[in-house]
Design an enzyme around this catalytic site. Structure first.
Site, short mmCIF file in Angstrom:
data_model
loop_
_atom_site.label_atom_id
_atom_site.label_comp_id
_atom_site.label_asym_id
_atom_site.label_seq_id
_atom_site.Cartn_x
_atom_site.Cartn_y
_atom_site.Cartn_z
N THR A 1 87.79 35.53 40.55
CA THR A 1 89.11 36.19 40.51
C THR A 1 90.16 35.12 40.75
O THR A 1 90.57 34.44 39.82
CB THR A 1 89.21 37.34 41.53
OG1 THR A 1 88.82 36.88 42.82
CG2 THR A 1 88.34 38.51 41.12
N LYS A 55 81.26 34.07 44.61
CA LYS A 55 82.69 34.00 44.38
C LYS A 55 83.38 34.36 45.68
O LYS A 55 82.87 35.15 46.49
CB LYS A 55 83.14 34.90 43.23
CG LYS A 55 83.00 36.39 43.45
CD LYS A 55 84.11 37.06 44.23
CE LYS A 55 85.47 36.75 43.63
NZ LYS A 55 86.55 37.33 44.50
N THR A 102 81.76 37.61 53.47
CA THR A 102 83.00 38.13 52.91
C THR A 102 83.25 37.58 51.51
O THR A 102 84.09 36.73 51.31
CB THR A 102 84.18 37.78 53.84
OG1 THR A 102 84.03 36.41 54.26
CG2 THR A 102 84.17 38.63 55.07
N GLU A 115 92.41 30.57 48.97
CA GLU A 115 93.62 30.72 48.16
C GLU A 115 94.73 29.78 48.64
O GLU A 115 95.15 29.84 49.80
CB GLU A 115 94.08 32.17 48.19
CG GLU A 115 93.14 33.07 47.40
CD GLU A 115 93.45 34.54 47.52
OE1 GLU A 115 92.99 35.31 46.65
OE2 GLU A 115 94.14 34.94 48.47
N ASN A 152 99.14 35.94 46.87
CA ASN A 152 98.90 37.32 47.31
C ASN A 152 100.11 38.23 47.20
O ASN A 152 99.98 39.44 47.24
CB ASN A 152 98.37 37.31 48.75
CG ASN A 152 96.91 36.89 48.79
OD1 ASN A 152 96.02 37.68 48.49
ND2 ASN A 152 96.68 35.64 49.13
#
Length: 407
Positions: free
Chosen positions: A153, A179, A190, A276, A402
């Site tokens: 993603t 991933k 997680t 991220e 985000n």
């Protein structure tokens, strides 16, 4: 143990494929299929979040049943979480599409999803995707790599690894892909991870090995403190290596568990470093602790602190932030026993010694912390246990990614 090229197709009898199903993304592959014609014993670990995606509940039922597993279908873009009955219907429709295409029971088909929470999956696209992938299954290394890319993603790189080792005079292979980049926090694993192996092992021992290894690998990473609704790790073993089935915790079991630990730790660190917006892998190693539980708690608290993560990003040797994170972790210790160091490929520097801050060369500290992997090393001087946790720095880009993730 030898590291070899590949991932989920490295072990005997496993094939993979991927396709552009246009589930959410319009310019990339977004579905993957991993398949073994031979039935597999399977083990799994799942999110501890009370809000569980439909696919998590579907897979938990399969793992708990003790029935054989043949396949797992993964989609990216939409998480199939908080989707009610329609979400469960999507899982069943996907599994039944595999049954129709590959002639295996739909109850032997796991499903996994990752992406936006609260959106319904387009079942017609899932079924069409299964149809396409069933026709292009391939045991090549490239097919496995393509599958690892299809499940991404916000990941910036695909994550896969494979190893070989000897069991009972037979060459055994273990491969995996995962991933994870955001919504990463220790509490099971997680992220999504899929492991394939041709070893022969009893299901109960496979589950015990997986559950044990997760504690010091996937459970020791954090990016942002958010435990996902979709966390799933599945391990499939088809027995094609030809070793005598492992039925007890002897030498062969320990050899397999060592390989499993290596693969899971590798994938966990790859996820932490690909957090991220991240620019650095942030490691905390805490040694000579009174208990294993305290060691895990302390190391995870260090890498989970936003202030610590910001200091790593800014290359600021502000050791007080790391000590503070240890202090509120819940572990009991005497700060007058603690030594704290910064480490990287650029050197090692002690900055705190048994309750007292040390004068140190700020330029040397900056040089150490400018490396792309930085370790906070803490010696507690109170016991014999240790643990290591992994995270990443906190950057401006995390907020940017985000802020518009859904759109």
């Amino acid at each position: 143990m030898n590291i070899i090229e590949g991932g989920v197709t490295a072990a005997k009898g496993f094939a993979a494929s991927s396709c552009e199903a246009n589930i959410k993304y319009k310019d990339r592959t977004d579905m993957a299929l991993v398949f073994s014609k031979e039935p597999c014993v399977c083990a799994g670990t799942f999110t501890t979040n009370v809000v569980k995606a439909a696919c998590v509940k579907w897979d938990q039922k399969i793992v708990k049943s003790g029935d054989a597993m043949h396949a797992v279908v993964i989609n990216s873009g939409i998480a199939n979480a908080c989707t009610g009955k329609e979400g469960f219907d999507a899982c069943e429709a996907t599994a039944k599409a595999v049954e129709e295409s590959l002639k295996v029971p739909y109850t032997s088909v796991a499903v996994a999803s990752t992406g936006v929470i609260g959106m319904q999956l387009p079942v017609d696209k899932l079924v069409a995707g299964v149809g396409m992938m069933s026709k292009t299954l391939d045991e090549s290394i490239g097919a496995g790599t393509d599958a690892s890319k299809a499940i991404m993603t916000t990941d910036t790189v695909n994550k896969e690894i494979a190893v070989t080792f000897d069991i009972d005079g037979k060459n055994v292979t273990l491969g995996g892909m995962s991933k994870g980049s955001g919504m990463i926090h220790p509490n099971m694993c997680t992220m999504l991870a899929f492991l394939t192996t041709d070893i022969s092992i009893e299901k109960s021992l496979l589950q015990e090995a997986v559950s044990s290894v997760v504690e010091d690998s996937f459970n020791m990473i954090t990016v942002d403190g958010d435990t996902s609704t979709n966390d799933t790790l599945l391990c499939m073993a088809n027995g094609l290596a030809g070793n005598s089935c492992i039925k007890d915790k002897g030498k062969d079991y320990e050899t397999f568990k060592e390989a499993l630990s290596f693969v899971c730790t590798f994938l966990a660190k790859k996820m932490a470093s690909d957090g991220e917006g991240a620019t650095k892998l942030f490691e905390a190693k805490v040694v000579n602790v009174k208990s294993k539980a305290d060691a895990r708690t302390l190391s995870r608290s260090i890498v989970g602190s936003n202030l610590s993560k910001a200091a790593i990003y800014g290359c600021d040797a502000n050791f007080g932030r790391f000590l503070c994170a240890m202090g509120y972790s819940g572990a009991d210790f005497d700060q007058n026993d603690v030594e704290l160091f910064f480490e990287s490929k650029n050197g090692r520097l002690e900055v705190f010694h048994k309750g007292t801050p040390l004068e140190f060369d700020e330029d040397k500290a900056l040089h150490i912390m400018k490396a792309d992997e930085v370790t906070v090393f803490v010696d507690m001087h109170e016991g014999n246990e240790e643990a290591t946790a992994w995270g990443c720095d906190l950057t401006y880009d995390y907020v940017k990614i985000n802020a518009d993730y859904r759109s």
